[in-house]
Design a protein around this motif. Structure first.
Motif, PDB file in Angstrom:
ATOM      1  N   LEU A 361       0.833  -1.206   0.000  1.00 26.59           N
ATOM      2  CA  LEU A 361       0.000   0.000   0.000  1.00 26.59           C
ATOM      3  C   LEU A 361       0.870   1.259   0.000  1.00 26.59           C
ATOM      4  N   GLY A 362       1.920   1.264   0.824  1.00 24.17           N
ATOM      5  CA  GLY A 362       2.775   2.442   0.914  1.00 24.17           C
ATOM      6  C   GLY A 362       3.539   2.704  -0.366  1.00 24.17           C
ATOM      7  N   GLY A 364       2.803   1.576  -3.344  1.00 27.00           N
ATOM      8  CA  GLY A 364       1.863   1.903  -4.413  1.00 27.00           C
ATOM      9  C   GLY A 364       1.451   3.360  -4.387  1.00 27.00           C
ATOM     10  N   GLN A 365       1.174   3.864  -3.208  1.00 27.76           N
ATOM     11  CA  GLN A 365       0.737   5.254  -3.094  1.00 27.76           C
ATOM     12  C   GLN A 365       1.877   6.214  -3.420  1.00 27.76           C
ATOM     13  N   LEU A 366       3.083   5.940  -2.926  1.00 25.93           N
ATOM     14  CA  LEU A 366       4.212   6.830  -3.191  1.00 25.93           C
ATOM     15  C   LEU A 366       4.647   6.752  -4.643  1.00 25.93           C
ATOM     16  N   ALA A 368       2.700   6.211  -7.160  1.00 22.16           N
ATOM     17  CA  ALA A 368       1.719   6.950  -7.944  1.00 22.16           C
ATOM     18  C   ALA A 368       1.987   8.444  -7.919  1.00 22.16           C
ATOM     19  N   SER A 369       2.607   8.931  -6.841  1.00 17.96           N
ATOM     20  CA  SER A 369       2.910  10.359  -6.736  1.00 17.96           C
ATOM     21  C   SER A 369       4.345  10.665  -7.148  1.00 17.96           C
ATOM     22  N   ASP A 378       7.824  -3.397  -3.783  1.00 25.89           N
ATOM     23  CA  ASP A 378       7.088  -3.759  -2.570  1.00 25.89           C
ATOM     24  C   ASP A 378       7.420  -5.152  -2.063  1.00 25.89           C
ATOM     25  N   GLY A 693      -1.152  15.853   2.790  1.00 23.93           N
ATOM     26  CA  GLY A 693      -0.115  14.845   2.949  1.00 23.93           C
ATOM     27  C   GLY A 693       0.368  14.749   4.378  1.00 23.93           C
ATOM     28  N   LYS A 696      -2.349  13.158   6.410  1.00 20.10           N
ATOM     29  CA  LYS A 696      -2.442  11.715   6.157  1.00 20.10           C
ATOM     30  C   LYS A 696      -1.306  10.970   6.838  1.00 20.10           C
TER      31      LYS A 696
END
Length: 820
Positions: A361-362, A364-366, A368-369, A378, A693, A696
């Motif tokens: 999850l971490g 993937g989110q980073l 994407a940004s 991962d 950010g 979050k």
């Protein structure tokens, strides 16, 4: 010949039957299994996540062919103990002279506006690279071609290669993108290729153009910051490359001592962090943080051990019989260790699954940004798996061996003569009393701290109130140093003209109600500066205070709807003098003691940066209403404002007051491109979303803290209940004797509860003291501390009440017969 092991060590044996028994024990005690597994799993998951993150940073694994041959070349300035990145001149020599490397290339990172044919303008992070970068990576393009050597020639047409992310986001994954024209900054270029998903060389770049700067004609230690990479020739080592570089460095030092005397060449594995003694200290400190997770695991496992001890103590007669039949103490301890190992192994499997999910999850989110290097994935490395196994063994040793050492201390002959003595002979000594105290103290101290994190994560919502955040569009403002402009004065002048042009266009745009520049916005966390008030004008007991400092320009106060309530606003001449400031009402109230601030003088002693610190005094010329910082503590809202012209790097944030910020986002980018194509507006978003950010991240950290706090609370409550219940239950014979001798129920209850209250009460006092030392920042944290104190006391009372009530109902004669 191998030495013979000591008898005690040889007595420790494991068998498949031990593991089968361990699995049966897990099934027999589902409550203990669930609580213990969850607790140990979370501790191992947190430790594994930290270890994996540290490994990915310290020992990156590159998805490159012959990754072990890929290196980074650089220079270290020994006089400043820092790397020197302006090595374009040196790169030209390295590229032509090094023989230990079969490939040497360079990259210059940039952030420029990408303007497509539809007029859409957005900044993109990219690099001017030598064409051999794509050879090094060995990744074929998804569409078209990569850069080739002739693209580096100045006479060739400008070309770019797109990343998969840019291609999909800006061109809707159109396969006909090859050959289309785009504008990169002020340069019009042709798209010649698209790279596959995941390609981001040199780090996390999203567009590539050819590097066309001739390093041979650039003076030493000038030009842009560049990253130099290479690939070792077959059979050559890093030592060989370093030796060649040292030879070139010695020659350069002799020829140009003013620029190269203190430069030392560096060769490292690609993406491996480098640095001097300061970086080494940081790395050692980061590895030392593992001790924190070991302590967390030890605390959790000690709590689980109390539960296991209470369970194991009920098997006293079984252990006695096995000892009588010839089983050594070491053999029994080894079996109990295996039972704990089965529990810890189950917890490790769950913990690694949690770590893998969190990592996915971490990452993937980073990703994407665009916040992660291309080599970060991962996956959990083998070293992390091994680390988790070590944690498993440590946990099993605490959970299994500590209780086993206690329960195997019964005298076998006495126990065999009296089965009741075997069942009742176990007692909790000083160690387990200390465990109860520590459990309570940790729980009491930890809960308010976790609550403080939750309150801190909600600070943004408090800050956003009262300033009409939904009516503002904000952006970070940057200027591309296109063509590697060497004259900083010329660049500053160009930046000033560009920002002035943007400001003028915004003010002329219909629907704009205000334009402001600042180094920080009113909803962001503000850095406090230590200041000194001139004691000659304000006779304070202590002239040293702290306050926020914000550099502003444009119609800052007007844009945010605040007004000057005393003195005046900034005027044009203030920007040149740089000797005045405006403060808010909280400054006058908490720093000046409700004195009139107009005409007072303030000196900045220290702060985030010391550019304004020194002997310079600033005169307060105005006071404005408080706005923006609606923080829980009133004194935190004191603020100082200084005039600062909107030059990039000093006032880098733009705020535009407009009715529909979302709709205006595209238009503001277009206006910036019209004013100057090198202006970059990044993080364009409504002010109401600012700090998302940060909020979050705080939320994630708070969630982890609450999870750990819940587990500590659950373990403490369960462990204390089990320990005290066991203690009271084991005192049934004592209760029977005291009742037979005429002791009343009240006196018996008082005797039992006094010890429980002593243990829990001592833990409450210690935990409360630790919480107070850690800082209780709000009344809510104090209430949570009191609630935790009360909860622990209730748990202790309940733990004693149930078995005590059962013991008091037993007839004294039956109690004596049962235990005697």
């Amino acid at each position: 010949m191998l030495p013979r092991l000591p008898a005690r060590v040889r007595a420790i044996r494991f068998s498949a039957l031990d593991f089968k028994v361990g699995l049966r024990i897990l099934a027999r005690y589902p409550g203990l299994t669930a609580v213990g597994t969850l607790a140990i799993a979370v501790a191992i998951a947190l430790g594994a996540l930290y270890f994996e993150a540290l490994s990915k940073w310290q020992n990156p694994s590159l998805p490159l062919p012959d990754a072990e041959r890929v290196v980074t070349l650089g220079a270290w300035d020994a006089s400043r103990s820092s790397p020197e990145s302006r090595i374009l001149h040196d790169f030209a020599a390295w590229r032509s002279e090094l023989t230990s490397l079969d490939l040497v290339g360079a990259a210059v990172s940039f952030q420029r506006n990408l303007t497509t044919e539809d007029g859409r303008v957005e900044p993109v992070y990219g690099a001017d690279v030598t064409a051999n970068a794509f050879t090094l990576m060995g990744t074929p393009p998804l569409l078209g071609r990569t850069l080739v050597a002739r693209d580096e020639e100045a006479a060739e047409p400008a070309v770019v290669v797109l990343s998969h992310a840019v291609w999909s986001a800006r061109f809707d994954s159109d396969p006909a993108v090859i050959g289309r024209s785009v504008k990169l900054g002020s340069l019009t270029a042709t798209v010649v290729g698209v790279m596959p998903r995941g390609f981001g060389f040199p780090v996390r770049h999203r567009i590539w153009a050819p590097l066309r700067t001739d390093g041979a004609i650039v003076p030493p230690r000038t030009g842009p910051s560049i990253a130099v990479f290479g690939r070792l020739a077959h059979g050559r080592t890093i030592a060989d490359a370093r030796s060649e570089l040292e030879t070139i460095a010695a020659r350069n030092a002799a020829e140009s001592p003013s620029t190269h005397e203190h430069l030392r060449p560096m060769v490292t594995r690609y993406a491996k962090p480098v640095g001097g003694s300061e970086m080494l200290i940081i790395r050692n400190m980061m590895y030392a943080v593992n001790v924190v997770f070991l302590l967390l695991l030890a605390i959790v496992c000690t709590n689980v051990a109390t539960l296991v001890f209470a369970r194991t103590a009920t098997r006293g007669w079984e252990i006695t019989v096995r000892s009588a039949l010839g089983a050594s103490r070491a053999r029994i301890i080894s079996q109990l260790f295996v039972e704990a190992l089965v529990l810890a192994s189950l917890a490790t499997i769950v913990g690694l699954a949690i770590a893998k999910l969190a990592l996915r999850l971490g990452v993937g989110q980073l990703a994407a940004s665009d916040a992660l290097p291309f080599w970060i994935d991962d996956s959990l490395s083998f070293s992390t798996m091994l680390y988790a196994c070590v944690l498993t063994l440590i946990g099993a040793a605490i959970v299994g061996v500590l209780p086993a050492l206690r329960v195997t201390r019964i005298n076998v002959q006495d126990a065999m003569r009296n089965e009741g003595a075997a069942r009742a002979g176990l007692r909790f000594g000083g160690f387990w009393t200390a465990v109860i105290v520590v459990q309570v103290a940790i729980t009491v101290a930890f809960l308010p701290i976790a609550a403080g994190g939750a309150f801190q994560s909600n600070r943004f919502n408090q800050r956003a109130e009262g300033i009409g955040a939904e009516q503002f569009l904000i952006a970070n403002v940057g200027i591309d140093r296109e063509n590697y402009v060497l004259d900083s004065a010329a660049f500053d002048a160009r930046s000033r003209r560009a920002v002035d042009a943007l400001q003028q266009r915004l003010r002329e745009e219909p629907g704009i109600q205000g334009v402001a520049f600042a180094d920080r916005l009113p909803v962001e966390d503000q850095f406090k500066y230590t200041i000194e008030v001139d004691s000659a004008t304000v006779p304070l007991t202590s002239g040293i205070r702290r306050s926020t400092l914000v550099k502003v320009a444009g119609d800052y106060f007007k844009a945010f709807g605040t007004s000057v309530v005393a003195g005046r606003d900034f005027v044009e001449s203030d920007y040149a003098s740089d000797r005045v400031m405006i403060v808010n009402q909280s400054f006058a109230r908490y720093v000046l003691g409700n004195r009139n601030p107009i005409g007072q003088r303030v000196r900045i002693v220290s702060g985030e940066i010391d550019a304004y610190a020194g002997d310079r005094w600033y005169e307060i010329v105005g006071m404005v209403e408080d706005f923006g910082w609606q923080l829980p503590e009133p004194q935190e809202q004191s603020a100082m404002y200084m005039p600062s012209l909107p030059v990039v790097g000093r006032a880098g944030q733009l705020a535009v007051r407009v009715r529909d910020p979302d709709a205006f986002a595209t238009r503001v980018r277009a206006l910036a491109a019209e004013a100057d194509p090198t202006i970059q507006l990044s993080e364009v978003k409504p002010l109401a979303l600012a700090g998302g950010g940060e909020a979050k991240l705080n939320w994630i950290l708070t969630a982890v803290a609450w999870l750990v706090g819940f587990i500590v609370l659950l373990l403490s409550a369960t462990g204390i209940h089990s320990l005290m219940s066991f203690t009271v239950a084991r005192r049934t014979r004592e209760i029977g004797i005291r009742a037979a001798l005429g002791a009343g129920a009240g006196r018996i209850v008082a005797g039992i509860f006094s010890r429980a209250f002593l243990q829990v009460g001592l833990g409450v006092v210690v935990g409360s003291a630790l919480a107070a030392l850690g800082g209780l920042g709000s009344a809510r944290q104090v209430l949570i501390l009191l609630g935790a104190d009360a909860l622990m006391l209730v748990v202790g009372v309940t733990a004693c009440a149930v078995p005590l009530r059962r013991a008091l109902r037993i007839d004294p004669t039956e109690a004596l017969r049962a235990e005697g």
